[in-house]
Design a protein around this motif. Structure first.
Motif, mmCIF file in Angstrom:
data_model
loop_
_atom_site.group_PDB
_atom_site.id
_atom_site.type_symbol
_atom_site.label_atom_id
_atom_site.label_comp_id
_atom_site.label_asym_id
_atom_site.label_seq_id
_atom_site.Cartn_x
_atom_site.Cartn_y
_atom_site.Cartn_z
ATOM 1 N N PRO A 227 -2.155 2.659 14.043
ATOM 2 C CA PRO A 227 -0.811 2.613 13.474
ATOM 3 C C PRO A 227 -0.868 2.229 11.998
ATOM 4 O O PRO A 227 -1.452 1.209 11.644
ATOM 5 N N PHE A 228 -0.302 3.029 11.151
ATOM 6 C CA PHE A 228 -0.320 2.824 9.707
ATOM 7 C C PHE A 228 0.293 1.476 9.347
ATOM 8 O O PHE A 228 1.385 1.144 9.778
ATOM 9 N N GLY A 229 -0.445 0.699 8.562
ATOM 10 C CA GLY A 229 0.080 -0.553 8.032
ATOM 11 C C GLY A 229 0.039 -1.747 8.964
ATOM 12 O O GLY A 229 0.543 -2.812 8.620
ATOM 13 N N GLN A 230 -0.576 -1.620 10.135
ATOM 14 C CA GLN A 230 -0.712 -2.778 11.020
ATOM 15 C C GLN A 230 -1.756 -3.708 10.430
ATOM 16 O O GLN A 230 -2.866 -3.285 10.122
ATOM 17 N N CYS A 231 -1.413 -4.994 10.262
ATOM 18 C CA CYS A 231 -2.292 -5.934 9.559
ATOM 19 C C CYS A 231 -2.686 -7.117 10.429
ATOM 20 O O CYS A 231 -1.962 -7.509 11.346
ATOM 21 N N VAL A 232 -3.834 -7.699 10.093
ATOM 22 C CA VAL A 232 -4.341 -8.920 10.716
ATOM 23 C C VAL A 232 -4.746 -9.862 9.594
ATOM 24 O O VAL A 232 -5.385 -9.441 8.628
ATOM 25 N N ALA A 233 -4.383 -11.129 9.726
ATOM 26 C CA ALA A 233 -4.723 -12.131 8.704
ATOM 27 C C ALA A 233 -5.905 -12.982 9.160
ATOM 28 O O ALA A 233 -6.023 -13.311 10.344
ATOM 29 N N TYR A 234 -6.773 -13.311 8.199
ATOM 30 C CA TYR A 234 -7.927 -14.176 8.441
ATOM 31 C C TYR A 234 -7.912 -15.311 7.411
ATOM 32 O O TYR A 234 -7.538 -15.094 6.259
ATOM 33 N N MET B 4 0.853 -1.176 0.000
ATOM 34 C CA MET B 4 0.000 0.000 0.000
ATOM 35 C C MET B 4 0.896 1.235 0.000
ATOM 36 O O MET B 4 1.930 1.256 0.665
ATOM 37 N N THR B 5 0.480 2.252 -0.738
ATOM 38 C CA THR B 5 1.196 3.525 -0.765
ATOM 39 C C THR B 5 0.195 4.635 -0.477
ATOM 40 O O THR B 5 -0.882 4.684 -1.074
ATOM 41 N N ALA B 6 0.568 5.519 0.450
ATOM 42 C CA ALA B 6 -0.255 6.679 0.783
ATOM 43 C C ALA B 6 0.174 7.855 -0.082
ATOM 44 O O ALA B 6 1.313 7.910 -0.558
ATOM 45 N N ALA B 7 -0.713 8.808 -0.261
ATOM 46 C CA ALA B 7 -0.421 9.983 -1.082
ATOM 47 C C ALA B 7 0.768 10.774 -0.542
ATOM 48 O O ALA B 7 1.472 11.424 -1.309
ATOM 49 N N ARG C 135 4.135 7.450 2.371
ATOM 50 C CA ARG C 135 4.289 6.303 3.270
ATOM 51 C C ARG C 135 3.965 5.023 2.520
ATOM 52 O O ARG C 135 3.065 5.005 1.679
ATOM 53 N N GLN C 136 4.700 3.966 2.834
ATOM 54 C CA GLN C 136 4.458 2.667 2.214
ATOM 55 C C GLN C 136 4.400 1.595 3.288
ATOM 56 O O GLN C 136 5.055 1.708 4.326
ATOM 57 N N ALA C 137 3.620 0.551 3.017
ATOM 58 C CA ALA C 137 3.524 -0.580 3.934
ATOM 59 C C ALA C 137 3.331 -1.853 3.134
ATOM 60 O O ALA C 137 2.604 -1.864 2.138
ATOM 61 N N SER C 138 3.992 -2.906 3.578
ATOM 62 C CA SER C 138 3.769 -4.227 3.002
ATOM 63 C C SER C 138 2.490 -4.777 3.613
ATOM 64 O O SER C 138 2.277 -4.690 4.823
ATOM 65 N N LEU C 139 1.629 -5.332 2.770
ATOM 66 C CA LEU C 139 0.376 -5.907 3.247
ATOM 67 C C LEU C 139 0.450 -7.417 3.372
ATOM 68 O O LEU C 139 -0.499 -8.040 3.816
ATOM 69 N N CYS D 28 -5.736 -4.364 6.895
ATOM 70 C CA CYS D 28 -4.716 -3.430 7.387
ATOM 71 C C CYS D 28 -5.316 -2.073 7.691
ATOM 72 O O CYS D 28 -6.192 -1.598 6.967
ATOM 73 N N TRP D 29 -4.796 -1.448 8.739
ATOM 74 C CA TRP D 29 -5.245 -0.119 9.144
ATOM 75 C C TRP D 29 -4.498 0.947 8.368
ATOM 76 O O TRP D 29 -3.290 0.873 8.180
ATOM 77 N N LEU D 30 -5.220 1.954 7.900
ATOM 78 C CA LEU D 30 -4.620 3.048 7.159
ATOM 79 C C LEU D 30 -4.269 4.223 8.065
ATOM 80 O O LEU D 30 -3.431 5.037 7.731
ATOM 81 N N GLU D 31 -4.918 4.321 9.190
ATOM 82 C CA GLU D 31 -4.624 5.373 10.160
ATOM 83 C C GLU D 31 -3.602 4.830 11.163
ATOM 84 O O GLU D 31 -2.892 3.886 10.872
#
Length: 109
Positions: free
Chosen positions: A67-74, A23-26, A29-33, A62-65
């Motif tokens: 903490p940015f980029g914090q993810c949970v897997a289902y 994910m890339t924010a405007a 910021r970047q985060a691996s999902l 994943c949360w965009l706010e």
């Protein structure tokens, strides 16, 4: 192979290159999902831009706010893996997903 766009909103873009989603924010910021077995099949960005979801081999949320980029897997643990082909948002913190068998199921988080 170049990056493939999965979802776009005003301030975020979800892409994948092969089996890796990001994910890339405007603001840059970047985060691996996360990584998938096979390419991710679908993604969506919440209409309020609070979270995003990527699906294929299971689902990663994943949360965009903060903490940015914090993810949970289902649906990604051995014996529980589901193959998801389509996503749609149904509420502020809810979505529905369609499996390979065509059945729709819901998730509220």
């Amino acid at each position: 192979m170049s990056r493939q766009e999965l979802a776009r909103s005003t301030h975020y873009v979800v892409t994948h290159e092969y089996e890796c989603a990001s994910m890339t924010a405007a603001d840059g910021r970047q985060a691996s999902l996360g990584d998938f077995y096979g390419d991710p099949a679908a993604a969506l960005i919440d209409v309020y831009e609070q979270w995003c979801a990527v699906a294929g081999e299971g689902l990663i949320l994943c949360w965009l706010e903060q903490p940015f980029g914090q993810c949970v897997a289902y649906f990604r643990q051995t014996g529980e893996i589901l193959w998801i082909t389509t996503l749609r948002q149904t509420g502020p913190f809810a979505l529905e997903w369609q499996g390979k068998d065509g059945t729709w199921s819901g998730l509220t988080f």
